[in-house]
Design an enzyme around this catalytic site. Structure first.
Site, short mmCIF file in Angstrom:
data_model
loop_
_atom_site.label_atom_id
_atom_site.label_comp_id
_atom_site.label_asym_id
_atom_site.label_seq_id
_atom_site.Cartn_x
_atom_site.Cartn_y
_atom_site.Cartn_z
N ASP A 133 33.47 33.08 -38.07
CA ASP A 133 34.60 33.28 -39.49
C ASP A 133 33.89 34.51 -40.22
OD1 ASP A 133 36.80 34.41 -40.68
OD2 ASP A 133 38.08 32.04 -41.31
N ASN B 220 45.08 36.23 -32.97
CA ASN B 220 44.32 37.30 -33.29
C ASN B 220 44.67 38.11 -32.52
OD1 ASN B 220 41.10 35.63 -33.61
ND2 ASN B 220 42.55 36.32 -35.41
#
Ligand code: IPE
Ligand code: IPE
Ligand code: MG
Length: 235
Positions: free
Chosen positions: A16, A64
């Site tokens: 991330d 996502n």
């Protein structure tokens, strides 16, 4: 590095912070994803050298898909390019590639690319590199429950155990992660390996994924080595 450190069998990384890494430098988000690819390369090499048996990477979640179309397609293109560029090295280094997730949502180019990576590395016996793509923990548990329910209905006399349930998850046959690393300082699971993370050790670092390289992975493994895993027992 200590000689008697405990090497985790399965290390998993929630990669991330690519977007923030890029923003901090006044770049487009996609530049962060591109630089993150160098971190993937560094961590794969380091993990294989360290003797880790399974390295899994959370590359793209079911959630996502809700990002802008432009970013989603840039990520998919990057994945296809990376597989094409790295495949020879994976075979050379005896690394088996597995891609786990909801494949139905992937476009045919991505599907072909991952199928080819899996086929070409199928007989590799060194480290297994797992890429979680279009994956979410709730999706995994749900699809496992549906498939187990179908088998239960087909064979009402058969008894099913909790261990049997494991075999319906996409991670069937893969040991649960010993260590889950999350970069960029976020302290959440983001619908990752919900079932499989039951006893994983968590390691959260503020370092953004594009800056997470060999030294950072080695530090995480050293820290894991110092953890006391009790599994609810008294020591
Ligand atoms: C990780 O970086 C890559 C993916 C989730 C695909 P992000 O793109 O989430 O970067 P941030 O969190 O916005 O910085
Ligand atoms: C988690 O990162 C998913 C991956 C690393 C693939 P996100 O950036 O999508 O997570 P949230 O939105 O901050 O929870
Ligand atoms: Mg993020």
């Amino acid at each position: 590095m200590e000689e008697n450190r405990i090497i985790p069998t399965h290390v998993s990384i929630i990669m991330d912070g690519n977007g923030r890494w890029a923003k901090q430098r006044g770049l487009e988000r996609v530049s962060g994803h591109k630089e993150g690819r160098e971190s993937v390369r560094a961590c794969v090499t380091c993990a294989a050298k360290t003797g880790i048996k399974y390295l899994s990477l959370f590359a793209f979640s079911e959630e996502n898909w809700n990002r802008p179309v432009k970013e989603v397609s840039a990520l998919m293109d990057l994945l296809v390019d990376s597989i094409a560029a790295e495949l020879g090295r994976f075979v050379e280094n005896n690394i088996r590639v597995l891609v786990l997730g909801n494949r139905k949502r992937l476009n045919p180019i991505v599907q072909n690319s991952i199928r080819s990576a899996e086929e070409k590395t199928a007989s590799c016996t060194g480290m297994t590199l797992i890429i979680f793509l279009s994956y979410s923990g709730k999706w995994d548990i749900f699809q496992a429950a549906q498939r187990m329910a179908a088998d239960m209905a087909a064979d009402p006399k058969r008894k099913f155990s909790m261990e049997d349930f494991d075999s319906y998850l996409v991670t069937a046959g893969i040991p649960d992660p010993d260590l889950i690393i999350r970069t960029s300082g976020e302290q959440r699971i983001s619908n990752y390996l919900l079932w499989q993370a039951a006893y994983s050790e968590f390691y959260i670092t503020d370092i953004m994924w594009p800056d997470f390289r060999e030294k950072e992975l080695t530090d995480a493994i050293e820290e894991f080595s110092r953890r006391d895993r009790r599994y609810g027992k008294v020591k």
